[in-house]
Design an enzyme around this catalytic site. Structure first.
Site, mmCIF file in Angstrom:
data_model
loop_
_atom_site.group_PDB
_atom_site.id
_atom_site.type_symbol
_atom_site.label_atom_id
_atom_site.label_comp_id
_atom_site.label_asym_id
_atom_site.label_seq_id
_atom_site.Cartn_x
_atom_site.Cartn_y
_atom_site.Cartn_z
ATOM 1 N N GLN A 192 35.660 -24.275 -24.868
ATOM 2 C CA GLN A 192 34.730 -24.881 -25.832
ATOM 3 C C GLN A 192 33.466 -25.350 -25.106
ATOM 4 O O GLN A 192 33.544 -25.999 -24.067
ATOM 5 C CB GLN A 192 35.406 -26.075 -26.524
ATOM 6 C CG GLN A 192 36.628 -25.710 -27.338
ATOM 7 C CD GLN A 192 36.295 -24.990 -28.632
ATOM 8 O OE1 GLN A 192 35.149 -24.933 -29.051
ATOM 9 N NE2 GLN A 192 37.304 -24.423 -29.259
ATOM 10 N N TYR A 221 46.660 -17.905 -29.911
ATOM 11 C CA TYR A 221 45.336 -17.665 -29.298
ATOM 12 C C TYR A 221 45.013 -18.855 -28.390
ATOM 13 O O TYR A 221 43.958 -19.484 -28.485
ATOM 14 C CB TYR A 221 44.249 -17.490 -30.355
ATOM 15 C CG TYR A 221 44.549 -16.479 -31.431
ATOM 16 C CD1 TYR A 221 44.297 -15.120 -31.243
ATOM 17 C CD2 TYR A 221 45.089 -16.873 -32.652
ATOM 18 C CE1 TYR A 221 44.569 -14.185 -32.249
ATOM 19 C CE2 TYR A 221 45.365 -15.950 -33.653
ATOM 20 C CZ TYR A 221 45.102 -14.613 -33.441
ATOM 21 O OH TYR A 221 45.371 -13.700 -34.437
ATOM 22 N N ASP A 286 43.683 -20.569 -33.334
ATOM 23 C CA ASP A 286 42.316 -20.707 -32.815
ATOM 24 C C ASP A 286 41.846 -19.335 -32.335
ATOM 25 O O ASP A 286 41.668 -19.108 -31.137
ATOM 26 C CB ASP A 286 42.290 -21.727 -31.677
ATOM 27 C CG ASP A 286 40.867 -22.003 -31.188
ATOM 28 O OD1 ASP A 286 39.903 -21.598 -31.868
ATOM 29 O OD2 ASP A 286 40.722 -22.623 -30.116
ATOM 30 N N CYS A 313 35.645 -20.572 -35.759
ATOM 31 C CA CYS A 313 34.235 -20.638 -35.387
ATOM 32 C C CYS A 313 33.359 -19.945 -36.433
ATOM 33 O O CYS A 313 32.131 -19.985 -36.338
ATOM 34 C CB CYS A 313 34.008 -20.038 -34.003
ATOM 35 S SG CYS A 313 34.747 -18.426 -33.743
#
Length: 315
Positions: A192, A221, A286, A313
């Site tokens: 991140q 993930y 994720d 995202c």
């Protein structure tokens, strides 16, 4: 034009002189961008929008994502959690090298390299490295700088050979710390880019899962196993699923001797099949920007965990 979302309109109006001939009246949400490269650089698209309104647009984007081709879904998108730092928050920069051996960014429309001396959204540690490297990087065409906001660890790729460069380059990994826990991150591995928000995200996930210490959790993930490690103290067991060889090497280091975290080396859509019929309390998803593969979602429905947290995202 009326059918476009506020987000789509904001993207279309920035960095494109073809879109706007004249601006007769400024929006009450318009502000003067702080960055002198705004527009020419095209790396940022929202600096002309007040930060409060940016948060409102993002909330609306999530709400609109549930009103798609399958019909309107009644959901409540909670207010966007603001970043503590509106600027100086990114821990990772990818630069292109100009013919003058200067670092900069490529304009998305013209493909011209915009040389820069400072990027306002980068952590000061990255900008310090940027200044030190200017004019000395002609041996490469691309350069990446990653910086540990909480550790001061630096990684510059690729290896540079000029003797004037004042620090080591070509490091295979660097270290960042989230919530007091160190994480090794390799050059090809994802992490991140906003360290402070990553910490807030981990706390949000823990609270949403309502962990009591008796649960079995799958971190799908998993990357370098950030969430698996940060949640390990709050669950009975965590299964981290990852397929990237680079991320797996980092995950092994980050998990260390934690006996209740197991690393599953496989594609998520394949690995999830192994847990059909088992008692799984929670799953964290994720995935990369493309989202979950349909096979992963089908396996998830068969597992039927009590709780799912999806980190996206792209809503």
């Amino acid at each position: 034009f009326k059918q476009k979302t506020a987000y789509e309109i904001s993207l279309g109006l920035v960095g494109s002189e073809m879109c706007i001939r004249d601006r007769l009246t400024a929006s009450p949400h318009r502000v003067t961008p702080l960055c002198g490269y705004f527009g020419a650089c095209t790396g940022c698209q929202w600096q002309h929008i007040s930060y409060q309104h940016q948060l409102e647009i993002k909330q609306k984007m999530v709400q609109e994502a549930f009103n798609g081709e399958w019909g309107k879904v009644e959901i409540i998108a909670e207010p966007t959690i603001p970043s503590e730092n509106q600027f100086g928050y990114r821990n990772h920069a990818r630069f292109t090298v100009s013919k003058n051996a200067k670092l900069g960014f490529v304009n998305k429309a013209t493909r011209n390299i915009i040389e820069i001396d400072e990027c306002l959204i980068m952590d000061p540690g990255i900008n310090q490295a940027l200044v030190a490297l200017q004019g000395l990087v002609g041996e490469t065409s691309q350069l990446s700088i990653r910086y540990g906001v909480n550790t001061k660890s630096l990684m510059v790729q690729p290896t540079l050979h000029r003797p004037e460069i004042p620090f080591l380059t070509g490091q295979p990994t660097y270290t960042e710390a989230l919530l007091g826990q160190n994480f090794q991150v390799g050059s090809p591995s994802f992490f991140q880019v906003n360290t402070g928000i990553a910490e807030q995200l981990a706390i949000l996930i823990k609270d949403a899962l309502r962990l009591t210490g008796s649960e079995t959790v799958i971190d799908a993930y998993a990357g370098v196993s950030t969430f698996a490690v940060l949640l390990g103290d709050y669950a009975k067991s965590v299964i981290a699923i990852e397929e990237s060889s680079s991320a797996l090497k980092d995950a092994e280091v980050n998990i260390g001797t934690r006996a209740n975290i197991k690393l599953e080396r496989a594609r998520t859509e394949i690995a999830l099949q192994k847990f059909v019929g088992q008692d799984i309390d929670a799953v964290i998803l994720d995935p990369p920007r493309m989202g979950c593969q349909p096979a992963a979602l089908r396996a998830l429905m068969e597992i039927a965990p009590r709780r799912v947290v999806y980190v996206s995202c792209d809503p």
